[in-house]
Write a protein that holds these residues in place. Structure first.
Motif, mmCIF file in Angstrom:
data_model
loop_
_atom_site.group_PDB
_atom_site.id
_atom_site.type_symbol
_atom_site.label_atom_id
_atom_site.label_comp_id
_atom_site.label_asym_id
_atom_site.label_seq_id
_atom_site.Cartn_x
_atom_site.Cartn_y
_atom_site.Cartn_z
ATOM 1 N N ASP A 220 -20.825 22.322 21.285
ATOM 2 C CA ASP A 220 -21.120 21.752 19.970
ATOM 3 C C ASP A 220 -20.897 20.249 20.063
ATOM 4 O O ASP A 220 -19.754 19.801 20.243
ATOM 5 N N ILE A 221 -21.976 19.464 19.942
ATOM 6 C CA ILE A 221 -21.864 18.010 20.047
ATOM 7 C C ILE A 221 -21.876 17.434 18.636
ATOM 8 O O ILE A 221 -22.877 17.561 17.922
ATOM 9 N N VAL A 222 -20.787 16.799 18.233
ATOM 10 C CA VAL A 222 -20.626 16.249 16.892
ATOM 11 C C VAL A 222 -20.675 14.723 16.971
ATOM 12 O O VAL A 222 -19.913 14.120 17.732
ATOM 13 N N ASN A 223 -21.559 14.109 16.211
ATOM 14 C CA ASN A 223 -21.670 12.651 16.208
ATOM 15 C C ASN A 223 -20.784 12.077 15.107
ATOM 16 O O ASN A 223 -21.116 12.111 13.929
ATOM 17 N N ALA A 224 -19.636 11.517 15.524
ATOM 18 C CA ALA A 224 -18.708 10.896 14.575
ATOM 19 C C ALA A 224 -18.850 9.383 14.563
ATOM 20 O O ALA A 224 -18.005 8.682 13.987
ATOM 21 N N SER A 225 -19.915 8.851 15.179
ATOM 22 C CA SER A 225 -20.156 7.408 15.191
ATOM 23 C C SER A 225 -21.128 7.041 14.076
ATOM 24 O O SER A 225 -21.560 7.895 13.309
ATOM 25 N N ASP A 226 -21.490 5.753 14.008
ATOM 26 C CA ASP A 226 -22.435 5.306 12.979
ATOM 27 C C ASP A 226 -23.807 5.009 13.555
ATOM 28 O O ASP A 226 -24.626 4.364 12.921
ATOM 29 N N ARG A 227 -24.076 5.498 14.790
ATOM 30 C CA ARG A 227 -25.378 5.298 15.436
ATOM 31 C C ARG A 227 -25.918 6.633 15.914
ATOM 32 O O ARG A 227 -25.146 7.529 16.265
ATOM 33 N N PRO A 228 -27.241 6.821 15.957
ATOM 34 C CA PRO A 228 -27.777 8.002 16.638
ATOM 35 C C PRO A 228 -27.334 7.987 18.098
ATOM 36 O O PRO A 228 -27.253 6.917 18.717
ATOM 37 N N THR B 277 -32.357 1.815 20.604
ATOM 38 C CA THR B 277 -31.423 2.531 19.731
ATOM 39 C C THR B 277 -30.141 2.904 20.456
ATOM 40 O O THR B 277 -29.054 2.900 19.863
ATOM 41 N N TYR B 278 -30.228 3.218 21.750
ATOM 42 C CA TYR B 278 -29.081 3.695 22.509
ATOM 43 C C TYR B 278 -28.368 2.579 23.262
ATOM 44 O O TYR B 278 -27.525 2.849 24.126
ATOM 45 N N LEU B 279 -28.713 1.335 22.974
ATOM 46 C CA LEU B 279 -28.084 0.189 23.628
ATOM 47 C C LEU B 279 -27.254 -0.583 22.614
ATOM 48 O O LEU B 279 -27.660 -0.771 21.469
ATOM 49 N N GLU B 280 -26.096 -1.051 23.047
ATOM 50 C CA GLU B 280 -25.174 -1.717 22.126
ATOM 51 C C GLU B 280 -25.817 -2.927 21.462
ATOM 52 O O GLU B 280 -25.678 -3.149 20.264
ATOM 53 N N GLY B 281 -26.543 -3.727 22.244
ATOM 54 C CA GLY B 281 -27.168 -4.925 21.708
ATOM 55 C C GLY B 281 -28.598 -4.718 21.243
ATOM 56 O O GLY B 281 -29.306 -5.698 20.968
ATOM 57 N N ARG B 282 -29.035 -3.480 21.169
ATOM 58 C CA ARG B 282 -30.390 -3.130 20.752
ATOM 59 C C ARG B 282 -31.425 -3.968 21.534
ATOM 60 O O ARG B 282 -31.341 -4.075 22.748
ATOM 61 N N LEU C 281 -25.190 4.006 26.058
ATOM 62 C CA LEU C 281 -25.260 4.046 27.516
ATOM 63 C C LEU C 281 -24.168 3.209 28.168
ATOM 64 O O LEU C 281 -23.785 3.460 29.309
ATOM 65 N N SER C 282 -23.647 2.205 27.436
ATOM 66 C CA SER C 282 -22.612 1.334 27.991
ATOM 67 C C SER C 282 -21.212 1.911 27.843
ATOM 68 O O SER C 282 -20.252 1.354 28.381
#
Length: 395
Positions: free
Chosen positions: A75-83, A222-227, A125-126
């Motif tokens: 079960d993968i739960v996203n508790a962050s504020d990004r996809p 979307t998956y990069l810190e600096g977009r 990814l970082s």
């Protein structure tokens, strides 16, 4: 004649309508996020997960997991504020993944694991990676012994030919794009970019398992810190951003040069890869799930908007793999084979219905209802392919 201002805010009525329209799009997008997640949860209804993994802004909880080998669910739960995306990695190879998990949502990942040491990604990814240790078990040994190579020799050989042909096409088309960028011809570069992405999409079921090259060739901002400003934003989508967002070829030559080089490395890597029957059988279902969860809800060509062309190419890649599996499946379950063919036909029909006389419509014109229906059909296809794996002894 300009519209009168709103007496409450002083804003032009047109601006209020635009804001309202944007708000509706956000709500509709959230609904599609919910739909893909709900479909994933329904597909796994009744299963008890072996592990709950909560992904925060920088880490996973837990970061160190030990489980016995066999079919395991997370079960993968996203508790962050990004996809986010969550992957199990064996070196640079992706064993299994879930993409586009919305903030506050969760998805279930079920995977057949053999004993060994693996890494797990944790959102961006970082971010630091976690560790997954899979210990020996009778279940894992039994699963490994089910794989029969002899009946897959022909399909495996045919798929290798397909990979070589599409890999070569990807390199050739990327070189055409490289030439147009070098000439500073924006229109030619835009046309070349759209063509160049299609052969890559057809082999993406396998490429998505090669994490280092996929993250260089086709990363999403979307998956990069600096977009879009992140140094790791390279490859197809970086070029797309320059051509269709910045409306310029400026600064894209080094990116195009690296893309060609990375595709050449990919082509060589695919020729050396060990592709076994279990992997061949897993690829089309994994790709169908990725399309349902990560592609269909919002698209991925965020600047060019030609997602339907790419989606058709991805479906071609799935259809190729399904065509290789069906001769094995029809011998053990003809009814399931027919259902699999019918589901693919329905997806193809939905995509063709979105074509116009000039070609595929821009993705922005595809309604939320149409996207939800496509996501539902890809999810159903993934479920049928998972059932087929069990029938032919590959699950």
């Amino acid at each position: 004649m300009s519209e009168p201002d709103s007496p409450e805010t002083g804003r032009p009525r047109g601006m209020k309508l635009a804001i309202a329209g944007a708000a509706l799009l956000v709500v509709a997008g959230a609904a599609t996020f919910w739909f893909a997640t709900e479909q994933n949860m329904r597909a796994n209804q009744g299963r008890t997960s072996d592990m709950v993994v909560t992904v925060g802004a920088k880490t996973c909880d837990p970061m160190d997991i030990t489980l016995p080998g066999g079919k395991r669910s997370f079960d993968i739960v996203n508790a962050s504020d990004r996809p986010i995306e969550w992957e199990i990695l064996d070196g640079v190879m992706v064993v299994a993944e879930r993409e586009n998990i919305a903030p506050g949502f969760q998805q279930v990942l079920t995977v057949q694991l053999q004993p060994g040491e693996y890494e797990i990604t944790c959102g961006l990814l970082s971010n630091p990676r976690g560790k997954l240790t899979v210990t020996p078990s009778d279940e894992a040994s039994a699963a490994a012994s089910e794989v029969t190579l002899r009946k897959f020799l022909g399909p495996l050989a045919e798929y290798r030919v397909y990979l070589v042909m599409q890999g070569n096409a990807a390199i050739k088309d990327a070189q055409t794009l490289q030439t147009a960028i070098a000439a500073g011809d924006l229109d030619a570069a835009r046309a070349a970019w759209k063509a160049a992405h299609l052969p890559y999409r057809r082999i993406e079921p396998l490429v998505s398992r090669i994490s280092d090259l996929e993250n260089a060739i086709d990363p999403m901002a979307t998956y990069l810190e600096g977009r879009e400003s992140d140094p790791a934003f390279t490859g197809y989508h970086r070029i797309e951003y320059g051509l269709f967002h910045d409306n310029s070829t400026d600064g894209l030559q080094p990116v195009a040069d690296r893309l060609v080089s990375d595709l050449q490395t990919l082509s060589a890597r695919m020729k050396e890869m060990q592709i076994d029957p279990q992997l061949l059988a897993a690829l089309p279902g994994d790709m169908a799930a990725q399309l349902a969860e990560a592609f269909v809800p919002h698209g991925q060509n965020l600047y060019a908007g030609n997602d339907l062309e790419d989606l058709a190419a991805s479906t071609d890649g799935i259809a190729k793999l399904v065509g290789l599996i069906r001769p094995v499946l029809v011998g053990v379950d003809p009814a399931l084979d027919e259902r699999l063919a019918a589901e693919l036909d329905r997806i193809h029909g939905d995509l063709m219905a979105l074509q116009t006389a000039e070609g595929f419509a821009p993705y922005a014109t595809v309604t939320e209802a149409q996207r939800a229906e496509l996501a539902r059909k890809f999810t159903a296809l993934q479920a049928t392919l998972t059932e087929a794996q069990g029938k032919i002894g590959m699950s």
